[in-house]
Design an enzyme around this catalytic site. Sequence first.
Site, PDB file in Angstrom:
ATOM      1  N   SER A 196       0.822  -1.202   0.000  1.00 41.67           N
ATOM      2  CA  SER A 196       0.000   0.000   0.000  1.00 41.67           C
ATOM      3  C   SER A 196       0.861   1.258   0.000  1.00 41.67           C
ATOM      4  O   SER A 196       1.659   1.469  -0.902  1.00 41.67           O
ATOM      5  CB  SER A 196      -0.962  -0.036   1.193  1.00 41.67           C
ATOM      6  N   ASP A 355      -2.056   6.341  -4.045  1.00 36.74           N
ATOM      7  CA  ASP A 355      -0.909   5.624  -3.495  1.00 36.74           C
ATOM      8  C   ASP A 355      -0.509   4.488  -4.438  1.00 36.74           C
ATOM      9  O   ASP A 355      -1.163   4.270  -5.465  1.00 36.74           O
ATOM     10  CB  ASP A 355      -1.207   5.124  -2.081  1.00 36.74           C
ATOM     11  N   ASP A 357      -0.814   1.257  -4.728  1.00 34.08           N
ATOM     12  CA  ASP A 357      -1.789   0.265  -5.187  1.00 34.08           C
ATOM     13  C   ASP A 357      -3.125   0.901  -5.546  1.00 34.08           C
ATOM     14  O   ASP A 357      -4.091   0.211  -5.858  1.00 34.08           O
ATOM     15  CB  ASP A 357      -1.968  -0.864  -4.172  1.00 34.08           C
ATOM     16  N   ASP A 359      -5.585   2.453  -4.012  1.00 36.65           N
ATOM     17  CA  ASP A 359      -6.847   2.361  -3.277  1.00 36.65           C
ATOM     18  C   ASP A 359      -7.112   3.623  -2.454  1.00 36.65           C
ATOM     19  O   ASP A 359      -8.215   3.831  -1.965  1.00 36.65           O
ATOM     20  CB  ASP A 359      -6.905   1.106  -2.400  1.00 36.65           C
TER      21      ASP A 359
END
Length: 626
Positions: A196, A355, A357, A359
């Site tokens: 993340s 960010d 990834d 999400d």
Amino acid sequence: MKNNYNFGVVNLHLKFNQRTHVRFINFKFVLTAQNLILFQPNLCLKKGMIVMMNYLEEYKKWCESPEFDEETKKELQAIKNDEKEIEDRFYKELEFGTAGLRGVIGAGTNRMNKYTVGKATQGLANYILKQGTQDKGVAISYDSRKMSKEFSMQTALILNANGIKTYLFENLRPVPELSFAVRQLECTAGVMITASHNPPKYNGYKVYWDDGSQIVSPRDKDIINEVRNVKTFSEIKETTREEAEKSGLFNIVGTEMDDKYIQTLKKLVLNPETVKKQGKNLKVVYTPLHGTGNTIAERLLKEIGIENLYVVPEQKEPDGNFPTVDYPNPEDPKAFKLALELAKKVDADVVLATDPDADRLGIFAKDTKTGEYMSYTGNMSALLIAEYRISQMKEKGILPSNGMFITTIVSSELAKAIAKEYNLECIEVLTGFKNIGAVMRKADETGDKKYVFGFEESYGCLIGDYARDKDGIAAVMALCEAACYYKENNLTLWDQMINIYEKYGYYKEAQVSIVREGSEGAEEIKQMMTNTRNKDITKIGDYKVLTFKDVEKDIVKNMITGEISTTGLPKSNVLYYELEDNAWCCVRPSGTEPKIKLYMGVKGKTEEDANSKLEKLKEAMIEEVK
């Protein structure tokens, strides 16, 4: 001196010299004498036996055993004189938590590497085989971090070696597309290789189940047990890609999934004609922060009609070193440095960042009155989207009468005010979007409620029921749509944020993270939670405590009447304080990083009043936890 410890199963009698000390770490003891010994009573009690591991011996095993490759041994030989580093790498196993793994990349039991990833995957495979759902397959994606591609391929081939079909994305893709793909492909599970928003040295391993949500209780605990039951790395099954392809188990997912995902998101635009009209005038700066976001975002925004889109060139390409940022986190204003420079150059209306990834979404919006770019917290951006979408759904007559607005206990109280305004049921869950996903799944099964919106304060929301995880890509689209709508009404996004505060009250929130790394830090965090839990706190700063919740003990105490009730929440190491005047505080250890997190919120009459109250409450809460 002599110490006796009775664990109910066995009595352990130990002799220490005067320099010996004991540290408690995640239910483990580290006993330091002439040698360092790791004792794991949580495992022993189940088996009626004692297991001891000298982590120096474990280090030696990794350096010498044929079980480990030469590259791993070379890396470990390089730290042979650094006992503190050896301790940190081997004082425990990297724990497969309630959503998977997350840790620093490197050799060792407490690191992300092909051995720890292999063990996690073998445990997951064993669980899937026991469920008998191996033919449904597992979808696998990954982000731009170091070793992400390698870990994703390893994960696929281990699952294949166990007779489990896999669908591996041809290249990196965002978390929300992985959640979407699990549902589209009707898979039994999904795996996302990502850490993340963590610093570059980290990577991680998230596990999803068949509804596209991260695993929740009791499934998470069952999978954790299967991972723990993989005792040696030699138990990890292997195959080659060639063999897996021949057997029909290894499958590649290409751009056809992008097409389906983008078409699904475009259907969620509420005012497509407004976007096409004002998309000619709106100026948007976007940065994926070297992550996965731009695999989808640029194409999506252009297809809905955003013509003046400027992607930060230095951060456009995926790069696991994240060379232009220290911390690839849209929660950190420093991550916006290059984006804001570009925004000023092109006179952008909105500045957006996702960010690695994709999400999470962070935003800055221009205040035309001052010419400054104003930052939004995760609560602010999500609730701006919520107010826009819910008000428009009501205006168009498509807001369900049995709609639910899902939030978390550490998110803004403004959510409750918005839900009340539009006659939606506001449901609070524990921190983590997987808990929002669990409510969505239950609603699907019962059919009694309709999902309208869900968010958490950590910069994540979901605008539709096509996935079960927060979606930074959809949030980018929704923010741009809202900006177009308000632009047509001669308002900026910042104007609208002020309008929301004027309508509902000036709700303001803050979060403070206290970082404590390593084995000693883990003990310190645990002790801080224990000390705070045992305090009889009746006042925090200027506020009386009305209600105290200890979610771990499932206790709610009315501090006025003394009445005790239950939380109605799954057990979790969380302390929550409801204060007078719509204020609140919450304390919990992070599940993915070496830190303890403090959350707090207030309601003020003006922005200045709210900011002043929040700063005082923040200082008071830090003092309580120290």
